[in-house]
Design a protein around this motif. Structure first.
Motif, PDB file in Angstrom:
ATOM      1  N   VAL A 106       1.012  -0.972  -0.393  1.00 29.45           N
ATOM      2  CA  VAL A 106       0.014   0.430   0.145  1.00 29.45           C
ATOM      3  C   VAL A 106       0.869   1.079  -0.423  1.00 29.45           C
ATOM      4  CG1 VAL A 106       0.343   0.096   2.728  1.00 29.45           C
ATOM      5  CG2 VAL A 106      -1.733   1.088   0.863  1.00 29.45           C
ATOM      6  N   LEU A 107       0.172   2.551  -0.774  1.00 30.12           N
ATOM      7  CA  LEU A 107       0.891   3.838  -0.844  1.00 30.12           C
ATOM      8  C   LEU A 107      -0.352   4.466  -0.586  1.00 30.12           C
ATOM      9  CD1 LEU A 107       3.104   5.817  -0.595  1.00 30.12           C
ATOM     10  CD2 LEU A 107       2.109   5.611  -3.302  1.00 30.12           C
ATOM     11  N   ALA A 108       0.003   5.562   0.379  1.00 31.69           N
ATOM     12  CA  ALA A 108      -1.350   6.443   0.921  1.00 31.69           C
ATOM     13  C   ALA A 108      -0.480   7.899   1.277  1.00 31.69           C
ATOM     14  CB  ALA A 108      -2.186   6.227   2.094  1.00 31.69           C
ATOM     15  N   ILE A 109      -0.848   8.559   0.085  1.00 34.20           N
ATOM     16  CA  ILE A 109      -0.394  10.055   0.597  1.00 34.20           C
ATOM     17  C   ILE A 109      -1.039  10.854   0.889  1.00 34.20           C
ATOM     18  CG2 ILE A 109       1.040   9.628  -1.415  1.00 34.20           C
ATOM     19  CD1 ILE A 109      -0.876  11.461  -2.927  1.00 34.20           C
ATOM     20  N   ALA A 110      -0.046  12.172   1.678  1.00 32.73           N
ATOM     21  CA  ALA A 110      -1.156  13.433   2.117  1.00 32.73           C
ATOM     22  C   ALA A 110      -1.442  14.326   0.688  1.00 32.73           C
ATOM     23  CB  ALA A 110      -0.752  14.239   3.297  1.00 32.73           C
ATOM     24  N   TYR A 111      -1.702  14.130   0.296  1.00 27.28           N
ATOM     25  CA  TYR A 111      -2.487  15.994  -0.895  1.00 27.28           C
ATOM     26  C   TYR A 111      -1.432  16.828  -0.538  1.00 27.28           C
ATOM     27  CZ  TYR A 111      -6.701  13.435  -1.393  1.00 27.28           C
ATOM     28  OH  TYR A 111      -7.508  12.262  -2.094  1.00 27.28           O
ATOM     29  N   ARG A 112      -0.459  17.393  -1.250  1.00 25.90           N
ATOM     30  CA  ARG A 112      -0.104  19.028  -1.415  1.00 25.90           C
ATOM     31  C   ARG A 112      -0.458  20.171  -0.093  1.00 25.90           C
ATOM     32  NH1 ARG A 112       1.095  20.878  -6.690  1.00 25.90           N
ATOM     33  NH2 ARG A 112       2.051  19.117  -7.411  1.00 25.90           N
ATOM     34  N   GLY A 113      -0.310  20.148   0.650  1.00 28.22           N
ATOM     35  CA  GLY A 113      -0.508  21.166   1.470  1.00 28.22           C
ATOM     36  C   GLY A 113      -1.164  20.998   3.079  1.00 28.22           C
ATOM     37  N   TYR A 114      -1.734  19.546   2.877  1.00 28.93           N
ATOM     38  CA  TYR A 114      -1.662  18.819   3.983  1.00 28.93           C
ATOM     39  C   TYR A 114      -0.270  18.289   5.227  1.00 28.93           C
ATOM     40  CZ  TYR A 114      -6.389  18.820   2.076  1.00 28.93           C
ATOM     41  OH  TYR A 114      -7.873  18.657   1.463  1.00 28.93           O
ATOM     42  N   PRO A 115      -0.804  18.244   6.429  1.00 30.91           N
ATOM     43  CA  PRO A 115      -0.126  18.166   7.192  1.00 30.91           C
ATOM     44  C   PRO A 115       1.230  16.866   6.675  1.00 30.91           C
ATOM     45  CG  PRO A 115      -2.105  17.775   7.994  1.00 30.91           C
ATOM     46  CD  PRO A 115      -2.317  18.059   6.965  1.00 30.91           C
ATOM     47  N   GLY A 116       2.291  17.408   6.308  1.00 24.54           N
ATOM     48  CA  GLY A 116       3.076  16.418   6.278  1.00 24.54           C
ATOM     49  C   GLY A 116       3.843  16.622   5.027  1.00 24.54           C
ATOM     50  N   SER A 117       3.337  17.538   3.819  1.00 22.19           N
ATOM     51  CA  SER A 117       3.452  17.834   2.803  1.00 22.19           C
ATOM     52  C   SER A 117       3.821  19.010   2.185  1.00 22.19           C
ATOM     53  CB  SER A 117       2.438  16.985   1.604  1.00 22.19           C
ATOM     54  OG  SER A 117       1.378  15.906   1.810  1.00 22.19           O
ATOM     55  N   THR A 118       4.353  19.662   1.375  1.00 22.16           N
ATOM     56  CA  THR A 118       4.606  20.689   0.852  1.00 22.16           C
ATOM     57  C   THR A 118       3.578  21.254  -0.132  1.00 22.16           C
ATOM     58  OG1 THR A 118       5.768  20.336  -0.698  1.00 22.16           O
ATOM     59  CG2 THR A 118       6.628  20.799   1.596  1.00 22.16           C
ATOM     60  N   SER A 135       3.918   6.663  -9.493  1.00 24.11           N
ATOM     61  CA  SER A 135       5.307   6.301 -10.105  1.00 24.11           C
ATOM     62  C   SER A 135       6.330   6.379  -9.737  1.00 24.11           C
ATOM     63  CB  SER A 135       5.658   8.140 -10.930  1.00 24.11           C
ATOM     64  OG  SER A 135       7.119   8.254 -10.856  1.00 24.11           O
ATOM     65  N   PHE A 136       6.121   6.323  -7.812  1.00 26.41           N
ATOM     66  CA  PHE A 136       6.811   6.383  -6.792  1.00 26.41           C
ATOM     67  C   PHE A 136       6.493   4.425  -6.916  1.00 26.41           C
ATOM     68  CE2 PHE A 136       6.332   4.500  -2.401  1.00 26.41           C
ATOM     69  CZ  PHE A 136       8.083   5.239  -1.952  1.00 26.41           C
ATOM     70  N   VAL A 137       5.028   4.018  -6.558  1.00 31.33           N
ATOM     71  CA  VAL A 137       5.015   2.879  -7.009  1.00 31.33           C
ATOM     72  C   VAL A 137       5.758   1.672  -8.200  1.00 31.33           C
ATOM     73  CG1 VAL A 137       3.046   0.855  -7.340  1.00 31.33           C
ATOM     74  CG2 VAL A 137       2.974   3.163  -5.454  1.00 31.33           C
ATOM     75  N   GLN A 138       5.773   2.590  -9.179  1.00 30.90           N
ATOM     76  CA  GLN A 138       5.932   1.980 -10.476  1.00 30.90           C
ATOM     77  C   GLN A 138       7.275   1.949 -10.739  1.00 30.90           C
ATOM     78  OE1 GLN A 138       4.221   4.300 -13.131  1.00 30.90           O
ATOM     79  NE2 GLN A 138       3.005   3.319 -13.910  1.00 30.90           N
ATOM     80  N   LYS A 139       8.156   2.472  -9.133  1.00 25.69           N
ATOM     81  CA  LYS A 139       9.838   2.952  -9.572  1.00 25.69           C
ATOM     82  C   LYS A 139       9.601   1.726  -8.332  1.00 25.69           C
ATOM     83  CE  LYS A 139      10.425   7.503 -11.013  1.00 25.69           C
ATOM     84  NZ  LYS A 139      11.179   8.903 -10.500  1.00 25.69           N
TER      85      LYS A 139
END
Length: 269
Positions: A106-118, A135-139
């Motif tokens: 699993v990969l779960a991200i925080a969108y830009r501007g959300y806590p932890g992200s720029t 792209s992250f998962v493909q690599k």
């Protein structure tokens, strides 16, 4: 009398213009209420198998992500959260139970501007975040198939990614046809062109060739089930909507057994 009528009309128009301006200026605080969220959760609250990662976007933002690698050759869920949520719940959910038992990553991200992200969120921005996640998962796991998942706002990102990439499917919880249509329900007397982030999943879903499985609560007070019906009605014939008793949040995970089994079999050798 004419003068009084003209004054009334002017006042009404002035109030309408003020409301329209206020909605236009503040809408991204309504659509992306990241300012209401607490600081990013730390790792001690999650499974020890989950790693904190930084997902870099093509336009230079750095996203907070939670990553669990799949077992060799097994698929990965790429999850996109709702507008007032964070990636922790999805990372924990898809790294335990039957998902873990069958080797999913699993990969779960925080969108830009959300806590932890720029950065600062917008439709263009969070779709770029979705591209970065794929792209992250493909690599990181090049041999793994990808199942995109989204809840609420995140279903729009999931649909867009499924339309642009060869995924095995899309798993949507509380999806909508478009944010534009939802906004029109709330602001009936304002023109649609004021919507800066329309998120037209209804236009994108027809380009998704993989199966789409959606679940929606019949008592959802945030996104009416009719919006989900409209969306799935425009998807491919191998897609379906599961309607259950529940609201916007209580339905989360209710279809996991059926969905995990379906997509696991889809990639079985």
């Amino acid at each position: 009398m004419k003068r009084v009528l003209a004054i009334i009309i002017s006042v009404v128009i002035g109030i309408w213009l003020a409301i329209a301006l206020l909605v236009f200026v503040t809408q991204r605080h309504l659509v992306f209420p990241r300012h209401l969220l607490p600081p990013v959760a730390r790792m001690e609250q999650l499974s020890p198998e989950i790693q904190e990662v930084t997902v870099e976007t093509a336009d230079g933002e750095r996203l907070y992500g939670l990553w669990k690698a799949p077992q060799a050759g097994r698929p990965v869920v790429v999850s996109f959260h709702g507008n007032a949520s964070a990636p922790g719940w999805a990372a924990d959910r898809f790294s335990t139970g039957r998902w873990a038992a069958h080797g999913w990553g699993v990969l779960a991200i925080a969108y830009r501007g959300y806590p932890g992200s720029t950065g600062s969120p917008s439709e263009t921005g969070i779709l770029a975040d979705g591209e970065a996640a794929i792209s992250f998962v493909q690599k990181a796991a090049p041999e793994s198939a990808i199942l995109v998942h989204g809840h609420s706002l995140g279903t729009g990102v999931a649909v867009a990614m499924a339309a642009a990439h060869p995924v095995i499917g899309a798993y949507l919880e509380a999806p909508y046809a478009s944010l534009l249509s939802l906004a029109k329900r709330q602001f009936r007397y304002l023109p649609g062109f004021l919507m800066r982030d329309p998120m037209r999943s209804d236009l994108r879903v027809a380009r998704v060739t993989a199966p789409v499985i959606a679940i929606h609560g019949k008592q959802d007070p945030v996104i009416p089930v009719s919006s989900a019906r409209e969306l799935i009605g425009k998807a491919t014939s191998n897609s379906r909507l599961i309607e259950v008793d529940g609201d916007h949040v209580s339905i989360l995970g209710e279809a996991d057994g059926e969905v995990e089994d379906f997509f696991r079999r889809a990639v079985a050798p």
